[in-house]
Design an enzyme around this catalytic site. Structure first.
Site, PDB file in Angstrom:
ATOM      1  N   HIS A   5    -147.879 -90.828  90.721  1.00  0.00           N
ATOM      2  CA  HIS A   5    -148.258 -92.231  90.534  1.00  0.00           C
ATOM      3  C   HIS A   5    -148.274 -92.959  91.874  1.00  0.00           C
ATOM      4  CE1 HIS A   5    -147.744 -91.973  86.192  1.00  0.00           C
ATOM      5  NE2 HIS A   5    -146.537 -91.491  86.347  1.00  0.00           N
TER       6      HIS A   5
ATOM      7  N   ASP B  36    -141.495 -92.290  99.224  1.00  0.00           N
ATOM      8  CA  ASP B  36    -142.953 -92.267  99.410  1.00  0.00           C
ATOM      9  C   ASP B  36    -143.445 -90.895  99.852  1.00  0.00           C
ATOM     10  OD1 ASP B  36    -145.546 -93.612  99.571  1.00  0.00           O
ATOM     11  OD2 ASP B  36    -145.378 -93.198 101.710  1.00  0.00           O
ATOM     12  N   HIS B  37    -144.519 -90.458  99.204  1.00  0.00           N
ATOM     13  CA  HIS B  37    -145.116 -89.157  99.501  1.00  0.00           C
ATOM     14  C   HIS B  37    -144.097 -88.031  99.358  1.00  0.00           C
ATOM     15  CE1 HIS B  37    -148.579 -91.467 100.782  1.00  0.00           C
ATOM     16  NE2 HIS B  37    -149.275 -90.359 100.748  1.00  0.00           N
TER      17      HIS B  37
ATOM     18  N   HIS C 179    -147.098 -84.458  87.762  1.00  0.00           N
ATOM     19  CA  HIS C 179    -148.216 -85.355  88.055  1.00  0.00           C
ATOM     20  C   HIS C 179    -147.732 -86.366  89.115  1.00  0.00           C
ATOM     21  CE1 HIS C 179    -145.887 -87.281  84.855  1.00  0.00           C
ATOM     22  NE2 HIS C 179    -146.369 -88.433  85.269  1.00  0.00           N
TER      23      HIS C 179
ATOM     24  N   HIS D 283    -143.884 -86.547  90.167  1.00  0.00           N
ATOM     25  CA  HIS D 283    -142.714 -86.323  89.310  1.00  0.00           C
ATOM     26  C   HIS D 283    -143.154 -85.649  88.013  1.00  0.00           C
ATOM     27  CE1 HIS D 283    -142.403 -89.649  86.025  1.00  0.00           C
ATOM     28  NE2 HIS D 283    -143.668 -89.522  86.355  1.00  0.00           N
TER      29      HIS D 283
ATOM     30  N   CYS E   6    -146.579 -86.076  80.248  1.00  0.00           N
ATOM     31  CA  CYS E   6    -145.647 -86.432  81.327  1.00  0.00           C
ATOM     32  C   CYS E   6    -144.656 -85.307  81.621  1.00  0.00           C
ATOM     33  CB  CYS E   6    -144.880 -87.706  80.969  1.00  0.00           C
ATOM     34  SG  CYS E   6    -145.960 -89.117  80.762  1.00  0.00           S
TER      35      CYS E   6
ATOM     36  N   GLU F  46    -145.157 -97.855  86.755  1.00  0.00           N
ATOM     37  CA  GLU F  46    -145.674 -96.502  86.945  1.00  0.00           C
ATOM     38  C   GLU F  46    -147.200 -96.531  87.042  1.00  0.00           C
ATOM     39  OE1 GLU F  46    -142.834 -93.064  85.068  1.00  0.00           O
ATOM     40  OE2 GLU F  46    -144.699 -93.561  84.060  1.00  0.00           O
TER      41      GLU F  46
END
Lengths: 132, 132, 132, 132, 132, 132
Positions: free
Chosen positions: D39, D77-78, D37, D14, D33, D121
């Site tokens: 998490h 996810d992913h 990037h 994100h 941010c 996060e």
């Protein structure tokens, strides 16, 4: 008001099985938890109150830790919760029920200061109980 | 050479009991572990090898994870190690012995790349096995 | 309402000693904590409020982190809490008292949004303070 | 009343970027941010209620876990939160906003029992949302 | 060959200061660690050997844990490493040096089986020592 | 000989995609990792050597931490590994490959003392590299 928490771990075997249900219903409801297995449980007990100005403490942490050891650890650690623990006999040992029974055992000795019993069955599942 | 590790957790009941010893000797040797109890076991399996230049991987992580799931998790999770697992029958289920048996189950499918089986019984105790 | 928490760690020496008590009483009350020792403290500071629709944040996390660094970390990290920190002089440095003093230092800069100060002395013991 | 929490993890990319602000304002407000990037997010969903005396559970943990998997994990996810998830399109993906949208997705299926959505996060930053 | 590890934690105060250096050199070399501070140290002690076929263990884990408690925990926990521990007097208490001294204390009682002493000062810094 | 390890975390986006393979092959090989996503990576860098008797250290921990910050954290944190990092351009960013490139960046400044680069993509998957 402050909240002080002490943590301990214990290792125990258990299975989830409701006497009021058939074997098929138990297997469907509890899935793999209906089989005998075990956990490294993590127990957080929280007391709440003002600071004693003489000691700077809500309560003596050694007293809290000693109480948790005597009333919980010494009776549950390295045991089968259903078969070895008289005060869990007949209880379905979900984390909810075990947390509630631990509350009942500790509250009378904590003079109204018991605030929360938190019990982790695993890193993914835990229960918090704030009393009746 | 690179080492790639995948981790999974399983919850199981067990007790330590040597058939060759008397009840008194078992109690003295294993202490509380001689009673039925359980753990959230953590298993780290490590494979070792060069990187495949096409894929950038030592081996396909999904294959490793799938193998660990099929050969270990699906057979041990939410079970009693002594009574429910044919390939542990008659084994004293110390972390050492369980790690060795897991090695034997995984090695034939890993083409010489298995490097280490690490098994945590709890946050305080674990075993590492590098093969026979 | 949302609660946003930032965590930092600091390492400090301390001992528990009440000036109002005798040496014998201190030793009995605080046990080993009456001797000089130290911890890797973990500090969680929580602010509470609505989301700013322009930024999507309760408050700027970098501001919160910077405030915690300036007001807490830079003054407590790698220090002796009793001897090196003017604003802790004369305080019995229980986790309860340290959490309360941290609250007093941070609250004036957080415009009513400070919700909770949580301070871990170790993995087994922590305190939560919700303000006066 | 009891609170039962289930945890899962998901890995996503994100960036924080407010359409209503200039590039300079975005860079100043969000700092690093503002760049793309990612998490390993950790999501704790808590339900609250009495224990069902037949089952000993607040709710069936497998149902809660399955709901979290279907409504959150399988969609986030992913993935890139801004570009791959229709229900996050146009949302500034701060932890606050993502937690609120996860609440909206889960609450209708939890019959008034949803108590808290907690989203980490990283090990240092997390948000807790108790609903509108 | 198997490796068995037991972990324990202790809380201690220390500072890094070399008698052979000036105060300015000490301050420059050790930075904030030159000031008195403290840690929750985590100690992992690993023994290596074959499994005893009678017991299924490399060595009795209770013996290993008891030895670590008597020789390390009982002497270092809740103490100032430089001032309270005769066998650390005159030692610069870096993690390297403390690990080496712990090795020397444990090795004579472990009959050649001691394999590794690992000492964490914090979650970010640790030392591993494999012996002289 | 001693091994000293420093840990840091960074948050980055990446996807696994091999230029030499078709889109179908990439999707089949990498599964969800073929989509853009991200991680909180944890990096452990280990140096090996004797203790300097003057300082009691294998090497100055602040130098090691500063090097890891300058050469790794400042270039990877809050970035897209494939697009924002010149020294990763054209590399399939598996944990294996990223660990190897980090080794190449750090080794020339560590005078033969670099012993291991360990990179966690998540709590379940990590790679260890001991050099070419």
């Amino acid at each position: 008001m402050f909240e002080l928490t002490h943590r301990l771990e214990f290792s125990a075997a258990h299975r989830l099985h409701a006497e009021s249900l058939s074997d098929e219903e138990n297997a469907r409801l509890y899935g793999p938890c209906n089989r005998l297995h075990g956990h490294n449980y993590v127990l957080d007990v929280t007391v709440r109150g003002p600071i004693d100005p003489t000691t700077g403490m809500v309560m003596d942490l050694n007293v809290l830790a000693g109480l948790m050891r005597a009333r919980v650890f010494d009776e549950l650690d390295h045991r089968n919760l259903e078969q070895d623990v008289p005060w869990l006999a007949g209880t379905i040992t979900t984390a909810e029920n075990v947390a509630a029974v631990i509350w009942e055992r500790l509250a009378p000795e904590l003079e109204g200061r018991l605030q929360r019993v938190r019990l982790f069955e695993s890193a993914s599942n835990f229960v918090e109980y704030y009393g009746p």
